[in-house]
Write a protein that holds these residues in place. Structure first.
Motif, PDB file in Angstrom:
ATOM      1  N   ARG A  25      29.141   2.956  32.025  1.00 52.24           N
ATOM      2  CA  ARG A  25      28.114   2.873  31.002  1.00 52.24           C
ATOM      3  C   ARG A  25      28.694   4.158  30.208  1.00 52.24           C
ATOM      4  O   ARG A  25      27.525   4.414  29.986  1.00 52.24           O
ATOM      5  N   MET A  26      29.439   5.357  30.874  1.00 55.27           N
ATOM      6  CA  MET A  26      29.294   6.542  29.892  1.00 55.27           C
ATOM      7  C   MET A  26      29.566   5.732  28.242  1.00 55.27           C
ATOM      8  O   MET A  26      29.237   6.389  27.276  1.00 55.27           O
ATOM      9  N   HIS A  27      30.386   4.696  28.673  1.00 53.68           N
ATOM     10  CA  HIS A  27      31.166   3.888  26.952  1.00 53.68           C
ATOM     11  C   HIS A  27      29.888   3.194  26.161  1.00 53.68           C
ATOM     12  O   HIS A  27      29.838   3.560  25.158  1.00 53.68           O
ATOM     13  N   ALA A  28      28.445   3.260  26.989  1.00 55.76           N
ATOM     14  CA  ALA A  28      27.968   2.464  26.708  1.00 55.76           C
ATOM     15  C   ALA A  28      26.962   3.144  25.439  1.00 55.76           C
ATOM     16  O   ALA A  28      26.376   3.216  24.919  1.00 55.76           O
ATOM     17  N   LEU A  29      26.415   4.527  26.680  1.00 54.68           N
ATOM     18  CA  LEU A  29      25.931   5.838  26.117  1.00 54.68           C
ATOM     19  C   LEU A  29      26.309   6.551  25.130  1.00 54.68           C
ATOM     20  O   LEU A  29      25.625   6.824  24.335  1.00 54.68           O
ATOM     21  N   ARG A  30      27.609   5.956  25.233  1.00 54.59           N
ATOM     22  CA  ARG A  30      27.962   6.931  23.762  1.00 54.59           C
ATOM     23  C   ARG A  30      28.344   6.480  22.534  1.00 54.59           C
ATOM     24  O   ARG A  30      27.384   7.025  21.781  1.00 54.59           O
ATOM     25  N   GLN A  31      28.076   5.480  22.574  1.00 54.28           N
ATOM     26  CA  GLN A  31      28.020   4.137  21.353  1.00 54.28           C
ATOM     27  C   GLN A  31      26.076   4.276  21.286  1.00 54.28           C
ATOM     28  O   GLN A  31      26.515   4.084  20.053  1.00 54.28           O
ATOM     29  N   ARG A  32      25.696   4.501  21.848  1.00 54.40           N
ATOM     30  CA  ARG A  32      24.010   4.649  22.066  1.00 54.40           C
ATOM     31  C   ARG A  32      23.988   6.026  21.068  1.00 54.40           C
ATOM     32  O   ARG A  32      22.875   5.911  19.418  1.00 54.40           O
ATOM     33  N   HIS A  33      24.402   6.733  21.788  1.00 54.50           N
ATOM     34  CA  HIS A  33      23.924   8.153  21.783  1.00 54.50           C
ATOM     35  C   HIS A  33      24.813   8.517  20.003  1.00 54.50           C
ATOM     36  O   HIS A  33      24.268   9.400  18.893  1.00 54.50           O
ATOM     37  N   GLY A  34      25.973   8.164  19.965  1.00 58.39           N
ATOM     38  CA  GLY A  34      27.254   9.072  18.977  1.00 58.39           C
ATOM     39  C   GLY A  34      28.074  10.213  19.113  1.00 58.39           C
ATOM     40  O   GLY A  34      27.121  11.570  19.829  1.00 58.39           O
ATOM     41  N   GLY A  35      28.467  10.138  17.853  1.00 57.71           N
ATOM     42  CA  GLY A  35      29.284  11.861  17.912  1.00 57.71           C
ATOM     43  C   GLY A  35      29.184  12.646  19.567  1.00 57.71           C
ATOM     44  O   GLY A  35      29.082  13.872  19.185  1.00 57.71           O
ATOM     45  N   SER A  36      29.691  12.133  20.205  1.00 53.28           N
ATOM     46  CA  SER A  36      29.646  12.420  21.456  1.00 53.28           C
ATOM     47  C   SER A  36      31.236  13.271  21.579  1.00 53.28           C
ATOM     48  O   SER A  36      32.379  13.206  21.202  1.00 53.28           O
ATOM     49  N   LEU A  37      31.064  14.550  23.167  1.00 52.97           N
ATOM     50  CA  LEU A  37      32.006  15.143  22.415  1.00 52.97           C
ATOM     51  C   LEU A  37      32.990  14.715  23.940  1.00 52.97           C
ATOM     52  O   LEU A  37      34.543  15.461  24.065  1.00 52.97           O
ATOM     53  N   LEU A  38      33.040  13.757  24.197  1.00 52.94           N
ATOM     54  CA  LEU A  38      33.693  12.867  25.425  1.00 52.94           C
ATOM     55  C   LEU A  38      34.873  11.944  25.040  1.00 52.94           C
ATOM     56  O   LEU A  38      34.946  12.007  23.266  1.00 52.94           O
ATOM     57  N   PRO A  39      35.653  12.130  25.884  1.00 51.09           N
ATOM     58  CA  PRO A  39      37.181  11.531  24.988  1.00 51.09           C
ATOM     59  C   PRO A  39      37.290   9.716  24.329  1.00 51.09           C
ATOM     60  O   PRO A  39      36.374   9.274  25.416  1.00 51.09           O
ATOM     61  N   GLU A  40      38.395  10.019  23.278  1.00 54.55           N
ATOM     62  CA  GLU A  40      37.887   8.330  22.787  1.00 54.55           C
ATOM     63  C   GLU A  40      38.018   7.013  23.982  1.00 54.55           C
ATOM     64  O   GLU A  40      36.940   5.510  24.207  1.00 54.55           O
ATOM     65  N   SER A  41      39.208   7.525  24.461  1.00 52.82           N
ATOM     66  CA  SER A  41      39.663   6.779  25.246  1.00 52.82           C
ATOM     67  C   SER A  41      39.071   6.591  26.694  1.00 52.82           C
ATOM     68  O   SER A  41      38.895   7.579  27.613  1.00 52.82           O
ATOM     69  N   GLU A  42      38.413   5.503  27.871  1.00 57.55           N
ATOM     70  CA  GLU A  42      37.935   5.325  28.861  1.00 57.55           C
ATOM     71  C   GLU A  42      38.846   5.679  30.100  1.00 57.55           C
ATOM     72  O   GLU A  42      38.465   6.141  30.970  1.00 57.55           O
ATOM     73  N   GLY A  43      40.400   5.722  29.570  1.00 54.09           N
ATOM     74  CA  GLY A  43      41.604   5.878  30.314  1.00 54.09           C
ATOM     75  C   GLY A  43      41.778   7.443  30.394  1.00 54.09           C
ATOM     76  O   GLY A  43      41.943   7.801  31.719  1.00 54.09           O
ATOM     77  N   GLU A  44      41.183   8.312  30.102  1.00 51.97           N
ATOM     78  CA  GLU A  44      41.057  10.069  29.572  1.00 51.97           C
ATOM     79  C   GLU A  44      39.867  10.039  29.783  1.00 51.97           C
ATOM     80  O   GLU A  44      40.082  11.333  30.741  1.00 51.97           O
ATOM     81  N   LEU A  45      38.926   9.511  30.488  1.00 47.65           N
ATOM     82  CA  LEU A  45      38.114   9.968  30.592  1.00 47.65           C
ATOM     83  C   LEU A  45      37.611  10.842  32.150  1.00 47.65           C
ATOM     84  O   LEU A  45      38.007  10.105  33.098  1.00 47.65           O
TER      85      LEU A  45
END
Lengths: 395, 268
Positions: free
Chosen positions: A272-292
């Motif tokens: 879900r974080m991946h999807a929300l990140r794409q929707r909102h853009g410019g996120s502070l979250l790490p690019e890689s899902e493995g690092e989240l």
């Protein structure tokens, strides 16, 4: 424990054991510190107290240390009794889909050592020898005789029989865990559901002020609930991840009634974080899902990151439903949130509590207190707490 | 009397010395003698392992002193082995560590929450060594927990060596970078940074807080705040794990020992 006496009239042995536990608990909990005070506190006859205290001293669980004050009428000063936490060791284990974590403790819960084995890529029967390895690892570190082994398993457990009925994350079905370990180690073995033990840990060791009843909700890969009612672990808890909840307006599952663990479990959070990140853009979250990690989401949310805030809002929507049902049905004094999700911090808990209060009558929540259980050892420590209760009646 | 073998890169270094002391204590109490093979007391000319496996009933391997192929050879010969502060995921050899995650969490929480620091310098250990990697990962996690971006900290490579740490930290001091705390992956590197700060006339802990992982006489003498990893106890527990295996216990995985925060004069 795997063998249990049938209901009915107590035998002489059971009565003696009960009285021994009564006396030991009196000293352990600081309610009495000498033989006369114990007799007064328990209502047992003084000769009986003397005989049983002698047995507790002989076993090393109590020691005579110092002298008390004489009574106002004068007379002999009483010999003081002290509980000896180092007299026995207890092994507590937590088994989930990520690892087997064991702790070796003294009788007051103080930890001597931990032992862990990573379970990445391991499932089914292959886990059992690794559980034994962990117990061996802790047996090598024993500082005192082993009182018992107590285990918490993420799954459906028949605690009376020590039988793991179904643990899907471990790929376990019908594992007679207590019997296997009893045959091997010849000490009492107790098995219960992980979240039930988390509740026990919080009840015994976690809160500054005692409560009568407590519920713990544990969120990791799955979701579980544990209940302690008037000091006793209630074995009707366990896994609740299969329960359906009301969908979130903005999520892809809004129209459905999703199963709880499919909307708050960690695998969903990552997706879900991946999807929300794409929707909102410019996120502070790490690019890689493995690092989240949950800590990344917490940090980003505190910085006002739109994707992280949206995710937290969704999680609160679902968790508040769980809290509301628990409080509405059971009226516990305290509700704790446990598991890896607690890395989202007090901000998440406060938001969940706020939402919960919107879902039920205000008077239902006004006396309920809430907490996070952040210790990574909470299940193993809960296993120790349960062992102390069942073997020595200390808690 | 049966003998336990201990293979280390330098028995005179503080960590190794204390582990060996603890292991010897337990060995003696359980009826074992100890043979120490110290292979790299001269850093420039380390030698090959000379311990004759026929002379010992089990081996304690300190840190990464024993190469993987030689560990494999020991397993093939059925010789029980325990690793101290080292892990080889490909081999079923148990290990004993102090709790790097808990220790670094306690240090970072103290520096950030108790002392109010927000701009730390982190002096790391050897990046390829497990203690070094776990402590740095733990430090980064704790920054996130306390709402500090891990990218806002300054990271130095100290290699668990006081001189290397001093050299790297001297450059930070000279550069004029702003910082309010030094967190080091071991106390000897923290001590080196403390000496430089005092030499530069900086107020510790008023202006800069200094803390380090682990504890020893040097930390105590300097009044350094640390998390105390009792290394002698780690040696004792390692020997117990090895003797447990010799006695027939099949052990894999990692035994982890707790640490505790010791607040002294270098923090507030």
């Amino acid at each position: 424990m795997i063998s249990r006496s049938t209901a009915g009239k107590a035998t002489h042995g059971q009565l003696r054991r009960h009285n021994l536990q009564l006396l030991l608990r009196g000293v352990y909990q600081g309610l009495a510190d000498n033989r006369a005070a114990l007799a007064l506190h328990t209502g047992l006859a003084k000769p009986t107290v003397s005989e049983l205290v002698a047995e507790l001293i002989e076993s090393g669980l109590l020691v005579e240390e110092g002298w008390g004050s004489s009574t106002e009428e004068g007379g002999k000063r009483p010999r003081l009794l002290k509980f000896v936490p180092a007299a026995r060791n207890v092994i507590g284990l937590s088994i989930n889909d990520e690892r087997v974590l064991g702790v070796l403790t003294m009788l007051d819960g103080r930890m001597i050592a931990q032992h862990t084995i990573d379970l990445t890529g391991i499932q089914g029967q292959a886990i059992v020898p690794l559980v034994i390895d962990v117990i061996h690892g802790l047996m090598a570190q024993l500082d005192a005789p082993l009182l018992c082994i107590s285990l918490g398993v993420s799954g459906v457990v028949d605690a009376a029989e020590g039988f793991v009925t179904y643990a899907p994350h471990l790929d376990w079905q019908n594992i007679p865990l207590a019997r296997l370990l009893l045959d091997r180690f010849q000490v009492p073995v107790h098995v219960a559901n992980s979240t039930e033990l988390a509740a026990m840990a919080q009840y015994v060791f976690g809160l500054p002020d005692p409560v009568h009843s407590l519920a713990a909700v544990r969120v990791g890969s799955g979701v579980g609930i544990g209940l302690v009612i008037d000091g006793a672990l209630y074995h009707g808890g366990g896994e609740i991840g299969y329960l359906q909840v009301a969908g979130y307006d903005d999520s892809p599952v809004a129209a459905q009634q999703p199963r709880l663990e499919t909307v708050v479990g960690w695998p969903y959070v990552v997706e879900r974080m991946h999807a929300l990140r794409q929707r909102h853009g410019g996120s502070l979250l790490p690019e890689s899902e493995g690092e989240l990690t949950y800590l990344h989401i917490r940090h980003a949310a505190a910085e006002g990151d739109a994707a992280a805030l949206a995710l937290e809002d969704e999680l609160c929507h679902y968790l508040s439903q769980v809290f509301a049902w628990i409080i509405g049905l059971l009226r516990p004094d305290h509700v704790s949130l446990a598991g890896p999700i607690t890395d989202l911090g007090e901000a998440l808990l406060n938001q969940v509590v706020r939402r919960t209060r919107q879902l039920i009558l205000p008077e239902m929540t006004e006396k309920v207190t809430f907490s996070l259980m952040t210790s990574p050892h909470v299940v193993a420590v809960g296993a120790v707490a349960r062992a102390l209760q069942l073997e020595l009646g200390l808690v | 009397m049966p003998a336990l073998g201990i293979i280390t890169n330098d028995q005179t270094a503080v960590f190794q010395r204390d582990v060996i002391a603890g292991a010897c204590e337990v060995a003696a109490s359980r009826g074992y003698s100890v043979i120490v093979d110290s292979i790299a007391e001269s850093v420039r000319s380390p030698r090959a392992i000379s311990l004759d496996l026929r002379d010992v009933v089990g081996v304690l391997a300190l840190a990464d002193a024993v190469p993987v192929d030689q560990l494999q050879a020991m397993l093939r010969r059925g010789i029980p082995v325990s690793l101290v502060s080292h892990r080889v995921p490909s081999l079923p050899i148990p290990a004993v560590f102090t709790d790097n995650v808990q220790g670094m969490a306690e240090l970072a929480r103290h520096v950030i929450a108790d002392c109010g620091c927000r701009k730390p310098v982190y002096i790391g250990g050897l990046s390829g060594q497990i203690d070094g990697a776990e402590r740095e990962a733990g430090f980064r996690r704790e920054l996130l927990r306390h709402q500090i971006s891990p990218d806002d900290a300054i990271y130095l490579q100290g290699n668990f060596d006081a001189d290397t740490a001093a050299g790297a930290f001297q450059q930070v001091l000279a550069s004029g970078h702003e910082f309010d705390a030094v967190v080091a992956a071991d106390y000897l590197m923290a001590r080196a940074a403390l000496d430089l700060l005092r030499h530069a006339g900086r107020d510790v802990p008023g202006e800069v807080v200094v803390v380090g992982f682990g504890d020893g006489a040097e930390a105590q003498a300097a009044g350094l705040t640390t998390v105390a990893a009792d290394i002698i106890e780690q040696g004792r527990r390692s020997a117990r794990q090895l003797i447990g295996q010799i006695d027939g216990l099949h052990i894999t995985g990692t035994t982890v020992l707790n640490v505790r925060l010791l607040v002294r004069k270098t923090s507030r």
